[in-house]
Scaffold this motif. Structure first.
Motif, short mmCIF file in Angstrom:
data_model
loop_
_atom_site.label_atom_id
_atom_site.label_comp_id
_atom_site.label_asym_id
_atom_site.label_seq_id
_atom_site.Cartn_x
_atom_site.Cartn_y
_atom_site.Cartn_z
N SER A 1 35.22 -11.42 20.56
CA SER A 1 35.38 -12.45 21.59
C SER A 1 34.40 -12.27 22.75
O SER A 1 34.37 -13.09 23.67
CB SER A 1 36.81 -12.43 22.13
OG SER A 1 37.12 -11.17 22.71
N ALA A 2 33.59 -11.20 22.70
CA ALA A 2 32.63 -10.95 23.78
C ALA A 2 31.50 -11.98 23.73
O ALA A 2 31.05 -12.35 22.64
CB ALA A 2 32.06 -9.55 23.66
N PRO A 3 31.05 -12.47 24.88
CA PRO A 3 29.93 -13.42 24.88
C PRO A 3 28.65 -12.76 24.38
O PRO A 3 28.42 -11.57 24.61
CB PRO A 3 29.82 -13.84 26.35
CG PRO A 3 30.45 -12.72 27.12
CD PRO A 3 31.54 -12.18 26.23
N LEU A 4 27.82 -13.55 23.70
CA LEU A 4 26.55 -13.06 23.18
C LEU A 4 25.41 -13.58 24.03
O LEU A 4 25.51 -14.65 24.64
CB LEU A 4 26.35 -13.50 21.73
CG LEU A 4 27.34 -12.98 20.70
CD1 LEU A 4 27.07 -13.60 19.34
CD2 LEU A 4 27.29 -11.47 20.61
N SER A 5 24.33 -12.82 24.04
CA SER A 5 23.11 -13.25 24.72
C SER A 5 21.93 -12.95 23.82
O SER A 5 22.07 -12.34 22.75
CB SER A 5 22.95 -12.52 26.06
OG SER A 5 22.65 -11.15 25.84
N ALA A 6 20.76 -13.35 24.25
CA ALA A 6 19.55 -13.06 23.47
C ALA A 6 19.34 -11.57 23.30
O ALA A 6 18.73 -11.12 22.32
CB ALA A 6 18.34 -13.70 24.14
N ASN A 7 19.86 -10.78 24.24
CA ASN A 7 19.67 -9.33 24.20
C ASN A 7 20.81 -8.58 23.49
O ASN A 7 20.79 -7.36 23.43
CB ASN A 7 19.53 -8.79 25.63
CG ASN A 7 18.28 -9.30 26.31
OD1 ASN A 7 17.24 -9.48 25.66
ND2 ASN A 7 18.37 -9.56 27.61
N SER A 8 21.78 -9.31 22.99
CA SER A 8 22.89 -8.66 22.29
C SER A 8 22.37 -7.95 21.04
O SER A 8 21.43 -8.41 20.39
CB SER A 8 23.94 -9.69 21.89
OG SER A 8 24.54 -10.28 23.02
N PRO A 9 22.97 -6.80 20.68
CA PRO A 9 22.56 -6.11 19.45
C PRO A 9 22.66 -7.03 18.24
O PRO A 9 23.57 -7.87 18.15
CB PRO A 9 23.56 -4.95 19.35
CG PRO A 9 24.07 -4.74 20.75
CD PRO A 9 24.07 -6.09 21.39
N TYR A 10 21.72 -6.85 17.32
CA TYR A 10 21.71 -7.70 16.12
C TYR A 10 23.05 -7.67 15.40
O TYR A 10 23.58 -8.71 14.99
CB TYR A 10 20.59 -7.25 15.17
CG TYR A 10 20.75 -7.86 13.79
CD1 TYR A 10 20.48 -9.20 13.57
CD2 TYR A 10 21.19 -7.07 12.71
CE1 TYR A 10 20.66 -9.75 12.30
CE2 TYR A 10 21.37 -7.63 11.45
CZ TYR A 10 21.10 -8.97 11.25
OH TYR A 10 21.28 -9.52 10.01
#
Length: 310
Positions: free
Chosen positions: A77-86
């Protein structure tokens, strides 16, 4: 014990390559996708998934973090960003494809195929008391043509399971070894395909209305993990698994038995209560500070199970 009934196991997922250098699952999934209809019965629809394709491409366990630790509700449920781990991004994709976790829309059953470098043979890795998973273990154990089939139940005191199969309503991981990372072995591959065929047989029979009688099964319940001896100043490992323990997964360990041989020739002996070691000298667990894990063996009484009648 009262008989239990469950909804049909109609939607099934078979996954491999959750760790990109564990090759049995990778090759099993590729072969299943070539001849997919051979793995679909009258009442079962199978989704095949190469779980971590980027790690498979480079034959590494993972790209940024262990995918098989990314399936808690908090992480999903955590928001993702472009820098989120693959692997976090991939976990969200898999949850959307096979789940959502804890939702009625999730697949009915999921089997995730893994390899271990430890001498563990064929193991079913279970989270909690899943009667469907335990019945499948009982059935496969009674039907296989190869060596021992064991079930390992991981620590049930954790708030929730974090591995891929927890996305489904029912499921388990198959952990099969010994097999080096980046390598495929025909004997291990054949053990897995035979097991998958038996799983499909059971699911078809269950869905068609067969009742599977209860009975007792032995399960290894994880109790502890042990790290390698380390230099207190540098934190470096100063001993290897003792030759008498190496390759002896599931052999009863008693106080006084040798477990490590230090690089200066000294023997370190086991000091705890009797237990069964497993994942002995698993390659991937060096980074997790685990030399081996310990379990106690228990007997679980299974109820009879059948499909719910409409």
């Amino acid at each position: 014990m009262e008989d239990l009934s469950f909804s049909p196991m109609s939607r099934v997922a078979i996954c491999g390559g959750t760790h990109g250098n564990e090759m049995t699952g990778v090759y099993v999934i590729r072969e299943m996708e070539k001849k997919k209809k051979d793995k679909v019965g009258n009442s079962v629809t199978v989704t095949t998934v190469l779980s971590n394709p980027e790690a498979v491409k480079v034959c590494r366990r993972y790209i940024d973090k262990d995918l098989n630790r990314c399936f808690t509700d908090t992480l999903l449920s955590a928001p993702l960003s472009a820098n989120s781990p693959y692997e976090m991004k991939r976990a969200h994709e898999l949850n959307a494809l096979l789940g959502p976790k804890g939702n009625l829309q999730a697949v009915d059953f999921l089997c995730d195929i893994h390899n271990t470098t430890a001498n563990m043979g064929m193991c079913f890795i279970l989270n909690g008391f899943d009667w469907i998973a335990l019945h499948l273990f009982k059935y496969v154990k009674s039907k296989t043509t190869f060596g021992p089939v064991r079930a390992i139940q991981f620590n049930t005191t954790l708030p929730e399971a974090y591995s891929l199969e927890s996305v489904a309503k029912h499921g388990f991981s198959l952990e099969v070894g010994p097999q080096p990372t980046g390598v495929v072995r025909a004997d291990i591959y054949n053990m897995v395909t035979e097991t998958l065929d038996l799983i499909m047989d059971w699911l078809e029979n269950f869905n068609s209305g067969s009742t599977f009688e209860g009975g007792e099964v032995e399960v290894y319940c994880q109790t502890a993990v042990l790290d390698y001896p380390r230099d207190p100043a540098t934190d470096e490992i100063i001993a290897a698994i003792h030759p008498q323990l190496q390759d002896n997964d599931f052999k009863l360990l008693r106080a006084g038995d040798p477990i490590f041989r230090s690089f200066n020739g000294e023997t370190v002996k086991y000091e705890g209560e009797e237990a069964y070691p497993f994942f002995v000298n698993e390659c991937a667990y060096y980074e997790k500070r685990i030399a081996f894990q310990l379990a106690r063996k228990i007997s679980i009484c299974l109820p009879s199970v059948c499909v719910k009648k409409n």
